[in-house]
Design a protein around this motif. Structure first.
Motif, PDB file in Angstrom:
ATOM      1  N   ASP A 183       0.847  -1.190   0.000  1.00 44.65           N
ATOM      2  CA  ASP A 183       0.000   0.000   0.000  1.00 44.65           C
ATOM      3  C   ASP A 183       0.885   1.244   0.000  1.00 44.65           C
ATOM      4  O   ASP A 183       2.097   1.162   0.215  1.00 44.65           O
ATOM      5  CB  ASP A 183      -0.947  -0.004   1.207  1.00 44.65           C
ATOM      6  CG  ASP A 183      -0.197   0.007   2.540  1.00 44.65           C
ATOM      7  OD1 ASP A 183       0.411   1.047   2.866  1.00 44.65           O
ATOM      8  OD2 ASP A 183      -0.207  -1.023   3.244  1.00 44.65           O
ATOM      9  N   SER A 184       0.298   2.400  -0.242  1.00 39.52           N
ATOM     10  CA  SER A 184       1.090   3.607  -0.463  1.00 39.52           C
ATOM     11  C   SER A 184       1.923   4.002   0.754  1.00 39.52           C
ATOM     12  O   SER A 184       3.094   4.383   0.613  1.00 39.52           O
ATOM     13  CB  SER A 184       0.187   4.773  -0.878  1.00 39.52           C
ATOM     14  OG  SER A 184      -0.811   5.013   0.087  1.00 39.52           O
ATOM     15  N   LYS A 185       1.357   3.888   1.960  1.00 37.73           N
ATOM     16  CA  LYS A 185       2.122   4.265   3.159  1.00 37.73           C
ATOM     17  C   LYS A 185       3.310   3.325   3.369  1.00 37.73           C
ATOM     18  O   LYS A 185       4.435   3.765   3.614  1.00 37.73           O
ATOM     19  CB  LYS A 185       1.229   4.249   4.399  1.00 37.73           C
ATOM     20  CG  LYS A 185       1.982   4.669   5.668  1.00 37.73           C
ATOM     21  CD  LYS A 185       1.139   4.525   6.908  1.00 37.73           C
ATOM     22  CE  LYS A 185       1.931   4.987   8.145  1.00 37.73           C
ATOM     23  NZ  LYS A 185       3.224   4.294   8.319  1.00 37.73           N
ATOM     24  N   THR A 186       3.058   2.017   3.252  1.00 39.49           N
ATOM     25  CA  THR A 186       4.141   1.043   3.428  1.00 39.49           C
ATOM     26  C   THR A 186       5.175   1.210   2.323  1.00 39.49           C
ATOM     27  O   THR A 186       6.388   1.117   2.574  1.00 39.49           O
ATOM     28  CB  THR A 186       3.572  -0.388   3.412  1.00 39.49           C
ATOM     29  OG1 THR A 186       2.539  -0.486   4.398  1.00 39.49           O
ATOM     30  CG2 THR A 186       4.656  -1.402   3.727  1.00 39.49           C
ATOM     31  N   GLY A 187       4.717   1.480   1.106  1.00 34.97           N
ATOM     32  CA  GLY A 187       5.638   1.715   0.001  1.00 34.97           C
ATOM     33  C   GLY A 187       6.541   2.908   0.255  1.00 34.97           C
ATOM     34  O   GLY A 187       7.750   2.861  -0.027  1.00 34.97           O
TER      35      GLY A 187
END
Length: 235
Positions: A183-187
């Motif tokens: 997901d964008s935050k983890t990425g």
């Protein structure tokens, strides 16, 4: 002095009776401690270029030198390519891989997954464990070293993959769509980690189709139709 040098690299695949030219005359130099991203649409040649840089494939034509080692050279229409055993050694010693799908062994703990390249390199057991633990500490995952992949989040699995890439102190860390399954935050967290590794002196080559991910690098190469279309260095 270039850490990596490719000259006139071409790669042609035979599919049925048709020749497909995946790369057609690529020249690239990468210096030590560069942070380079390679972008391009599907079929542009970026994955083929990554595979050649990572010694997972060999060129049809051209020359490739990595950290003073001749991977492939061509003189007067005579090609000289490293053997499969030599390429395997170079992949183990010179290149750290980070893949989109993590490529972790499910039955092994994070620690043992990170330890694997050292086993292949013949490093003694105690040194292997110490280096694997240090690599996990470097990616802030020391408290999960005894967990298996199914007990880790996607971001934690990718951190294990990054630790595995680091453990042999490679010349280049080669990351193929490292945020593609996150997901964008983890990425963003993983990209922050990769930026930190670059700041610590590592040479990073990142393959991505996402402009915001590519723009994290100091240099962005755009591929199109098997050639380098643009090569932009940030000032």
């Amino acid at each position: 002095m270039s850490l990596l040098k490719l000259r006139n690299i071409a790669r042609t695949y035979r599919i049925g009776k048709v020749d497909v030219h995946a790369l057609n005359g690529v020249d690239v130099d990468v210096k030590k401690n560069e942070y380079l991203s390679i972008m391009g649409p599907s079929g542009s040649g970026k994955s083929t270029l990554m595979n050649i840089i990572g010694c997972l494939d060999t060129p049809t034509r051209g020359s490739y030198d990595l950290d003073g080692i001749s991977i492939h050279k061509e003189n007067h229409d005579v090609s000289d390519t490293a053997t499969d055993d030599q390429l395997a050694f170079i992949r183990n010693q010179k290149i750290g891989f980070v893949f989109q799908t993590f490529n972790l062994l499910p039955r092994m703990t994070a620690l043992h997954n990170v330890e694997l390249p050292l086993i292949y390199a013949g490093v003694p057991k105690q040194e292997r464990l110490e280096r694997a633990k240090a690599a996990l500490e470097q990616v802030q995952l020391a408290d999960r070293m005894h967990h298996r992949p199914n007990e880790l989040s996607g971001g934690q699995r990718q951190r294990v993959a990054v630790a595995r890439a680091l453990v042999n102190h490679p010349s280049i860390i080669l990351a193929d769509e490292p945020t593609g399954n996150l997901d964008s935050k983890t990425g963003n967290d993983i990209m922050d980690l990769i930026t930190q590794l670059h700041e610590q002196g590592n040479t990073i080559i990142l393959v991505t189709h996402e402009p915001d991910i590519a723009n994290r690098a100091n240099r962005v190469i755009h591929m199109l139709d098997g050639k380098i279309n643009q090569d932009n260095i940030k000032k």
